[in-house]
Write an enzyme that holds these catalytic residues in place. Structure first.
Site, PDB file in Angstrom:
ATOM      1  N   HIS A 179     -34.833   3.810  14.710  1.00 57.82           N
ATOM      2  CA  HIS A 179     -35.364   4.637  13.624  1.00 57.82           C
ATOM      3  C   HIS A 179     -36.565   3.979  12.978  1.00 57.82           C
ATOM      4  O   HIS A 179     -37.530   4.625  12.597  1.00 57.82           O
ATOM      5  CB  HIS A 179     -34.290   4.875  12.571  1.00 57.82           C
ATOM      6  CG  HIS A 179     -33.043   5.432  13.159  1.00 57.82           C
ATOM      7  ND1 HIS A 179     -31.804   5.184  12.656  1.00 57.82           N
ATOM      8  CD2 HIS A 179     -32.874   6.217  14.238  1.00 57.82           C
ATOM      9  CE1 HIS A 179     -30.913   5.799  13.403  1.00 57.82           C
ATOM     10  NE2 HIS A 179     -31.538   6.425  14.367  1.00 57.82           N
ATOM     11  N   CYS A 471     -44.639  16.215  30.701  1.00 58.79           N
ATOM     12  CA  CYS A 471     -44.485  15.711  29.337  1.00 58.79           C
ATOM     13  C   CYS A 471     -43.863  14.314  29.309  1.00 58.79           C
ATOM     14  O   CYS A 471     -43.658  13.744  28.249  1.00 58.79           O
ATOM     15  CB  CYS A 471     -43.650  16.676  28.491  1.00 58.79           C
ATOM     16  SG  CYS A 471     -41.975  16.879  29.106  1.00 58.79           S
TER      17      CYS A 471
HETATM   18  C1  PEP Z   1     -38.544  12.592  30.119  1.00 62.48           C
HETATM   19  O1  PEP Z   1     -37.390  12.339  30.490  1.00 62.48           O
HETATM   20  O2  PEP Z   1     -39.566  12.238  30.749  1.00 62.48           O
HETATM   21  C2  PEP Z   1     -38.767  13.321  28.857  1.00 62.48           C
HETATM   22  C3  PEP Z   1     -39.967  13.728  28.502  1.00 62.48           C
HETATM   23  O3  PEP Z   1     -37.682  13.533  28.064  1.00 62.48           O
HETATM   24  P1  PEP Z   1     -37.076  12.405  27.097  1.00 62.48           P
HETATM   25  O4  PEP Z   1     -38.005  11.222  27.120  1.00 62.48           O
HETATM   26  O5  PEP Z   1     -36.955  13.011  25.770  1.00 62.48           O
HETATM   27  O6  PEP Z   1     -35.765  12.135  27.771  1.00 62.48           O
END
Ligand code: PEP
Ligand code: MG
Length: 552
Positions: A179, A471
């Site tokens: 956090h 992403c």
């Molecule tokens: C990923 O797994 O690449 C992703 C974008 O999701 P998170 O990092 O939230 O698991």
């Protein structure tokens, strides 16, 4: 990200806690002293919570609730009073002993979740010890920009200290997803955490350089080193400012959409400032930081409305709660409530969607059945709302490709999904059978096996005519981004602070050359060989940018 130069402000040096025998009438006085420390520590945390609400709205406040709850916890507080009474010991000793006893079973479990709970106990112990010593939170003894140096920093303290004149943060303990680190990132303070033991002789006022790119910390820097770091800091700040209004068009004239990943609604402001092409990934589970369950439907509707309205006409991609992986959440994520919570969330997104363009995305999809069920749930929620009088426009329903099974059968998933968003963080770890939360495993998306999955996903999307974004962290790495484009990705979503840097990288990439590099990368024997190939082949165009920010 970013560079900070400032004078050290050391907080939370280990408090002495010698063992003292307390006897007879002195025991009641010791119990009263402890009760007073508990109430002044609780008051301090309540004040920090209030400060947080004043400065940043209600979103972060639940982070501190857990510490307040622990101040009334029988297992901790009553156990300390009992130890003072029954073992005839001083309060400091009792606090340390009881905290150590409660932490022991947590530390025996390797799971990051339990490790984090153990560090919550440490944080409360430090608060109590500080108040027992009569020490309130000190104002900075140092003038001008300061770098806070701490063994660990509680989120309650972070709220207080991560504001001007603090320009940087260094902690010996901690984790990238703690956090405190999330707060540092949100408040734009370059931070290096989990650095390990710092030199014992560091003093308040020593000059400290914090390199948030490389994770390096320089203590006692020379005049020249300091000037060089200040120049880098200023260059990066003006670079980011200048990049705010630029476009993301490759050398050969192709536009790439660079959206932002956010964890909390307050990041929307920075996403707008950095001219992100919408929110490509809203990690909604972060709103459950330290709360026993997600906010109510109405609260979620209000929260989502705010984000959508602020971003409109740009799109917000809501990822439904992702309980898997370690988000260090307190919610009961063993599936008992999962479906009800998901339903509430979908209803909330649907209701908020009248404010602007929205999409829904499901994480960790591994089988077609799962995705079809997810879509059916969206359909069912829409029908319920429409029956109740809501006017809803259909919204795109997509999935994350972050489980190897989904990448392997991407062509079939593409027949059912409105869009893909590829998560390299999970995909790389699942493909290579590595533990994402074990910092020792040097697993990355550059492994040729992962690249093959990434290529499969983007090709399947393109054949099916659906959008495919990335992403995961690979798109946010300025060294790998050229390869991402070479593999065929034309949309990326990166942390808010990386948006301007990603655009600068994109402008220096020629897609033809990047595609050639991608073909060669797929034939490489290892991730190291891929990285070398990137440095060698993309270096002539991007090397100056990488070097300028200490990225290579
Ligand atoms: C990923 O797994 O690449 C992703 C974008 O999701 P998170 O990092 O939230 O698991
Ligand atoms: Mg993931």
């Amino acid at each position: 990200m970013g560079v900070a130069v400032g004078r050290a402000r050391i907080i939370g040096r280990e408090h002495r806690r010698p063992h003292r025998k307390i006897e007879g009438a002195a025991i009641s006085a010791e119990l009263a002293r402890f009760a007073k420390a508990v109430s002044s520590s609780r008051a301090e945390i309540e004040a920090a919570k209030e400060e947080l609400v004043q400065k940043h709205g209600p979103t972060y406040a639940p982070i501190l609730d857990v510490y307040l709850l622990m101040h009334g916890d029988a297992l901790l507080i009553d156990a300390i009073s009992n130890a003072i009474r029954e073992d005839s010991v001083n309060a400091e000793w009792a606090v340390s002993e009881v905290a150590a006893r409660l932490k022991k079973p947590l530390l025996e479990d390797d799971s990051p979740y339990f490790q984090e709970r153990a560090s919550d106990i440490d944080h409360v112990r430090e608060h109590l010890l500080r108040h027992l010593s009569g020490e309130r939170r000190q104002e900075s003894p140092v003038d001008g920009p300061t770098v806070v140096i701490a063994r660990d920093l509680t989120p309650a303290d972070a709220v207080h200290v991560l504001a001007p004149p603090t320009v940087g943060l260094v902690t010996e303990l901690g984790a990238d997803s703690s956090h405190t680190t999330i707060l540092a990132r949100t408040f734009g303070v370059p931070a290096v955490v989990a650095l390990g033991p710092l030199p014992i002789d560091i003093e308040d006022g020593d000059v400290v350089l914090v390199d948030g790119f490389s994770g390096e910390v320089t203590l006692g820097a020379s005049h020249d080193e300091r000037r060089a770091a200040e120049r880098r800091r200023d260059r990066f700040t003006s670079f980011l400012k200048a990049e705010r209004s630029t476009s993301a068009v490759t050398r050969d004239g192709v536009s790439i959409a660079v959206a932002a990943n956010i964890e909390l609604p307050t990041e929307v402001e920075a996403a707008l400032e950095n001219v992100a092409e919408g929110i490509g990934l809203y990690r909604t589970e972060f709103m459950c930081l330290d709360r026993p369950e997600p906010p109510s439907e109405e609260e979620q509707v209000q929260l989502y409305r705010g984000v959508i309205r602020a971003m409109a006409p740009k799109r917000v991609v809501f990822r439904t709660f992702d309980w898997r992986g370690d988000k260090r959440l307190r919610v009961d994520h063993h599936g008992r409530h999962e479906r009800a919570w998901l339903q509430t969330q979908i209803r909330a997104v649907l209701q908020a969607s009248e404010e602007g363009p929205v999409a829904l995305m499901f994480p960790m999809i591994a089988t077609l059945t799962e995705f079809r069920e997810a879509r059916a749930l969206v359909q069912q929620c829409s029908e319920q709302l429409v029956d109740a009088g809501a006017k809803l426009a259909p919204l795109p329903v997509g999935m994350m490709v972050e489980v190897p099974s989904a990448a392997l059968l991407a062509d079939r998933f593409a027949q059912h999904a409105d869009f893909f968003s590829v998560g390299t963080n999970d995909l790389a770890h699942h493909a290579l059978a590595a533990d994402r939360h074990d910092g020792r495993s040097a697993v990355g998306p550059l492994d040729p096996a992962v690249l093959a999955l990434l290529e499969r996903a983007v090709n399947a999307a393109s054949d099916a005519g659906i959008p495919c974004s990335m992403c995961g962290g690979m798109a946010a790495d300025p060294v790998s981004l050229g390869l991402v484009l070479g593999l065929g990705y034309r949309q990326v979503s990166v942390p808010v602070s990386v948006v301007p840097l990603a655009r600068a990288v994109i402008r220096n990439v020629d897609l033809g050359a990047a595609a050639e590099v991608a073909r060669e990368a797929l034939e490489c024997v290892s991730a190291d060989a891929v990285r070398e190939l990137l440095l060698e082949r993309l270096g002539p165009d991007l090397g100056a940018l990488w070097k300028d920010h200490g990225l290579v």
